[in-house]
Design an enzyme around this catalytic site. Structure first.
Site, PDB file in Angstrom:
ATOM      1  N   LYS A  11       0.715  -1.074   0.047  1.00 33.57           N
ATOM      2  CA  LYS A  11      -0.051  -0.001   0.106  1.00 33.57           C
ATOM      3  C   LYS A  11       0.859   1.340  -0.163  1.00 33.57           C
ATOM      4  CE  LYS A  11      -3.767  -2.376   2.246  1.00 33.57           C
ATOM      5  NZ  LYS A  11      -4.701  -2.040   3.412  1.00 33.57           N
ATOM      6  N   TYR A  51     -12.830  -3.667  -3.151  1.00 27.38           N
ATOM      7  CA  TYR A  51     -13.541  -3.446  -2.000  1.00 27.38           C
ATOM      8  C   TYR A  51     -15.002  -3.628  -2.013  1.00 27.38           C
ATOM      9  CZ  TYR A  51      -9.118  -2.305   0.124  1.00 27.38           C
ATOM     10  OH  TYR A  51      -7.539  -2.509   0.457  1.00 27.38           O
ATOM     11  N   ASN A 118      -1.942   0.020   7.057  1.00 29.36           N
ATOM     12  CA  ASN A 118      -1.297  -1.410   7.351  1.00 29.36           C
ATOM     13  C   ASN A 118      -0.478  -2.048   6.347  1.00 29.36           C
ATOM     14  OD1 ASN A 118      -3.203  -2.259   5.688  1.00 29.36           O
ATOM     15  ND2 ASN A 118      -4.385  -3.263   7.416  1.00 29.36           N
ATOM     16  N   HIS A 121      -1.859  -5.291   1.710  1.00 27.52           N
ATOM     17  CA  HIS A 121      -3.105  -6.176   1.400  1.00 27.52           C
ATOM     18  C   HIS A 121      -2.685  -7.496   0.930  1.00 27.52           C
ATOM     19  CE1 HIS A 121      -7.011  -7.589   0.130  1.00 27.52           C
ATOM     20  NE2 HIS A 121      -6.269  -7.983  -1.070  1.00 27.52           N
ATOM     21  N   GLU A 132      -9.210 -10.522  -7.323  1.00 33.51           N
ATOM     22  CA  GLU A 132      -8.363  -9.261  -7.118  1.00 33.51           C
ATOM     23  C   GLU A 132      -7.471  -9.237  -8.125  1.00 33.51           C
ATOM     24  OE1 GLU A 132      -7.223  -9.901  -2.873  1.00 33.51           O
ATOM     25  OE2 GLU A 132      -9.050  -9.364  -2.340  1.00 33.51           O
TER      26      GLU A 132
END
Length: 143
Positions: A11, A51, A118, A121, A132
Site C-alpha cells: 500500500k 472492496y 497497514n 493487503h 482481485e
C-alpha cells in the site's frame, strides 16, 4: 498439493516508507515465486471492485483516500498454500495487534490522523485472490 496464486498490494504507506524490497524479499525467502509485479495507482473504479463488500460502509471513503495517497505495488505471487502463508506473514489488520515479526508489526504504525494504514493487503481465500488478480492484472490469463 497444487500451487495457488494470491494478490499482494504494498500500500502507499509501504511504498512511501521504502519497504518494497524487504516485503518482496520475505516472499522470495519463503520460496514463493513472484509471477507479476507493477507499480500502479489506485482508482475509484478499481477500489470499488476490490472492496465491493465495503462500498456501502461509512469508512469506505477513508479506504479510498488512503489507497489513493500515492503509488502502490501490486504483486501476484504463487506457491503451495501461499494465501494462508502470506496472510500470516502480513499479520493482524491492526499493526499494534500484529504479532512481532509480521510485516504489519514491523512496518505499520499509528498515524496522527487516526486512519488505519497497514502496509499490505493480502487475499484471504482462493476465490477472492482470483477476483482481485483480475482487477489489478487484467492482462493475466486465468491459471
Amino acid at each position: 498439493m497444487e500451487k495457488e496464486r494470491t494478490l499482494i498490494l504494498i500500500k502507499p504507506d509501504g511504498v512511501a516508507q521504502r519497504h518494497i524490497g524487504e516485503i518482496l524479499t520475505r516472499i522470495e525467502r519463503k520460496g514463493y515465486q513472484i509471477i507479476a509485479l507493477k507499480v500502479t495507482t489506485a482508482t475509484q473504479e478499481k477500489l470499488r471492485a476490490h472492496y465491493a463488500q465495503k462500498v456501502d460502509k461509512p469508512y469506505f471513503k477513508d479506504i479510498c483516500a488512503y489507497m489513493m495517497e500515492g503509488p502502490l505495488v501490486a504483486v501476484v505471487a504463487e506457491g503451495i498454500n501461499i494465501i494462508a502463508a502470506f496472510h500470516r506473514m502480513a499479520g493482524a489488520t491492526e499493526p499494534l495487534a500484529a504479532a512481532p515479526g509480521t510485516i504489519r508489526a514491523d512496518f505499520g504504525c499509528e498515524w496522527a490522523d487516526g486512519n488505519l494504514r497497514n502496509v499490505v493487503h493480502s487475499s484471504d481465500e482462493a476465490q477472492s485472490a482470483a477476483q482481485e488478480i483480475k482487477i489489478w492484472f487484467p492482462e493475466l490469463t486465468e491459471k
